[in-house]
Design an enzyme around this catalytic site. Structure first.
Site, PDB file in Angstrom:
ATOM      1  N   ASP A  54      -1.453   0.638  10.927  1.00  0.00           N
ATOM      2  CA  ASP A  54      -0.513   1.031   9.888  1.00  0.00           C
ATOM      3  C   ASP A  54       0.395   2.131  10.442  1.00  0.00           C
ATOM      4  OD1 ASP A  54       0.792   1.197   7.433  1.00  0.00           O
ATOM      5  OD2 ASP A  54      -1.055   1.216   6.267  1.00  0.00           O
TER       6      ASP A  54
ATOM      7  N   GLU B 222       2.257   4.123  -2.729  1.00  0.00           N
ATOM      8  CA  GLU B 222       1.194   4.752  -1.936  1.00  0.00           C
ATOM      9  C   GLU B 222       0.649   5.995  -2.648  1.00  0.00           C
ATOM     10  OE1 GLU B 222       1.397   4.551   2.342  1.00  0.00           O
ATOM     11  OE2 GLU B 222       3.232   3.373   2.252  1.00  0.00           O
TER      12      GLU B 222
END
Length: 596
Positions: A295, A487
């Site tokens: 990521d 997020e």
């Protein structure tokens, strides 16, 4: 069927082995490491792509050209691809994007409902069709790689990424995740799916997110309010496998060829350095033959020493590093590690072999540019019709009394209020045009207000966001909910309506005979008090650009069929899910609830 799909994908991938091995033998160490490098598009030039034989470029949320149009996206991506093809071995790159609910960075594409909405449809066929259209709109812009679907199993809806998961229930996630992946990969317009985030990102514990003092100038190091995103999944291995790992097993059996690792940890150990789970379990036990991508800048969290970060992550099984910024530092560091033997050439070759095999399977060696003819279909009425269907099927009717729904189209006057009534950005949520989303008319689409005016041209639709009306009507609709977030910026321990939304509902109540509340949210939120004063209450989740799907159902042109894929808490004290299950009070609504 899954076993056959697995065989087909692996046989197709293996059929390229001779070409892969021939190419691998021709590659220098620098060219191999270039293939293992993924760079954010604003941090590299096309000439750098040629010089370093870069394997992948990405657009993160908001990584858009200016002006942000589908045609300019195609031009931007093709410039990088043309540069890759000028490298010594002419290995094409694969361009990746967070197209998590449609090609959602790009203006005027169709923005589908988020996964939390799709989970409520319990309709894998619909999810496959959504993914197929997403693939077509991606390939129109020459993007071959979608960082989706998330197969997270959110166990705490306070998590800011809860809406990226289909459900709290593993079985729902298993079905929907495979359906979405197959829609991207198994159709005529093939796009690589990225199954994410490995593993148990939805099982982390509130309050366990860490910051890293050695990471400067980046949101991960700031006091950003993250509480559970990127946190620690504290559970035994049986729970990990049974609840969180099973969707990955299904995806591998169905042909997954890319998996993205998670920022999170398992019992204190970061996933990007977890050799047991990434290499021993995923690649060994479950036979995953694709490649692992990290990521965004996630390997940097492993240690204050970047060399240690690179060695630990690559040796753990990460094949391609989403750098995303200083790609030269990563390349230089991995080169040093390979030359010193801290990362073996066998590990380097394994990573590159996996990447090349997937590129051959994708067809980018033969057709690196996507399909320009598809540009005319981007945001088309046919695509929007599928999104509208997805909205219809995702709505969950929580309450309907006083014959409030369906609303008669003969209603002479309808009062409309609320922060979401004319707000496409709020409908779409995060990961829409920008990383954190936006508010208002951020892209083309229909709001509840514009849909009402279109559906009922002969009725008076009187709109006031704050519900300041001086008349009384038969029907009042209030559209409320969460503002956009993405997020950890959406981590929220106080899941209640805003004072402004509560005020709009309360002010509308005496102004109408029948009060309908529509809720936009990326998760269940506590609405116990507001539920009491409404005649009808609809969970509309994050429906995307096609709010006509909402009015279709409000007026009875389509039925309510959605069922909750999350248990709905009665109070904040019932969070997370484990506490709700053991609480002495029942939930407000159980999993699977939905009136028809």
């Amino acid at each position: 069927m899954q076993a056959q799909t697995k065989l087909n994908h692996k046989e197709v991938a293996r059929s390229f082995d001779d070409r892969v091995e021939s190419l691998l033998e021709s590659m220098s160490l620098a060219e191999k490491i270039g293939q293992m490098t993924q760079v954010e598009k604003n941090s590299i030039t096309p000439q750098d792509v040629t010089d370093y034989a870069i394997g992948s470029i990405l657009s993160g949320g908001g990584g858009n050209p200016d002006p942000n149009t589908p045609a300019n996206w195609r031009k931007m991506v093709m410039e990088f691809q043309e540069a890759a093809l000028k490298s010594r071995l002419a290995i094409p790159l694969i361009y990746g994007s967070d197209a998590v609910h449609g090609h959602s960075n790009v203006k005027d594409t169709v923005i589908f409902p988020h996964n939390v909405s799709l989970g409520a449809t319990h309709d894998p066929d619909l999810v496959t069709r959504v993914a197929q259209i997403t693939a077509k709109e991606l390939l129109a812009t020459s993007v071959h790689w979608d960082f989706a679907p998330a197969v997270s199993v959110p166990q705490d809806i306070r998590w800011g990424r809860a809406y990226e998961g289909f459900s709290e229930d593993t079985e729902v996630v298993r079905k929907m995740g495979v359906a979405y992946m197959q829609g991207l990969q198994d159709s005529e317009h093939r796009v690589l799916a990225s199954i994410k985030h490995f593993v148990a990102d939805g099982g982390t514990k509130w309050g366990t997110t860490k910051t890293y003092e050695w990471i400067t100038g980046n949101w991960q190091a700031a006091n950003d309010g993250f509480s559970i995103d990127q946190g620690d999944a504290q559970m035994d291995e049986d729970t990990l496998r049974r609840v969180h790992l099973q969707p990955y097993v299904d995806a591998i059996e169905a042909g997954a060829l890319n998996i993205m690792t998670s920022f999170s940890s398992w019992n204190g150990d970061k996933m990007h350095g977890h050799k047991y789970l990434v290499t021993d379990v995923l690649k060994g036990e479950y036979g995953f033959e694709g490649f692992i991508v990290s990521d965004w800048m996630a390997i940097n969290q492993l240690d204050s020493d970047f060399y240690t970060c690179v060695v630990s992550s690559i040796n753990a099984g990460v094949d391609m590093n989403m750098v995303p910024y200083d790609f030269r530092q990563f390349i230089d560091t991995l080169t040093k590690a390979a030359e010193s033997g801290d990362v073996t050439m066998e590990r380097i070759d394994d990573a590159v072999r996996r990447i090349l095999r997937v590129k051959f399977w994708m067809g980018v060696f033969d057709d690196p540019y996507g399909d320009e003819s598809l540009l005319q279909e981007v945001g088309s009425e046919a695509h929007r019709a599928v999104a509208r269907e997805a909205v219809q099927k995702s709505l969950v009717l929580l309450k309907n009394e006083n014959n409030a729904l369906p609303i008669s189209k003969e209603t002479s006057t309808i009062l409309l209020a609320g922060s979401g009534a004319d707000n496409i950005g709020m409908q779409c949520g995060g990961w829409t045009i920008e990383w954190q989303g936006g508010t208002g008319s951020i892209t083309s689409g229909t709001s509840v207000l514009t849909s009402l005016n279109s559906d009922l041209p002969d009725s008076a639709i009187i709109y006031s966001e704050t519900a300041d009306f001086d008349i009384k009507a038969q029907v009042g609709i209030v559209v409320v909910g969460e503002n956009a977030y993405a997020e950890g910026f959406g981590d929220n321990g106080n899941l209640v309506l805003s004072p402004e939304d509560i005020s709009a509902i309360e002010k509308m109540r005496p102004q109408c005979n029948k009060l309908v509340v529509v809720l936009f949210s990326g998760r269940p939120i506590v609405i116990t008090d507001q539920l009491e004063i409404a005649d009808a209450f609809v969970a509309a989740w994050l429906p995307g650009t096609e709010a006509s799907g909402i009015t279709d159902v409000l007026f009875g042109d389509a039925p309510f069929t959605g069922k909750l894929a999350h248990t709905w808490p009665r109070t904040l004290d019932q969070l997370p899910l484990s506490r709700l299950k053991s609480h002495d009070q029942s939930p407000l609504f159980p999993f699977g609830y939905g009136l028809e």
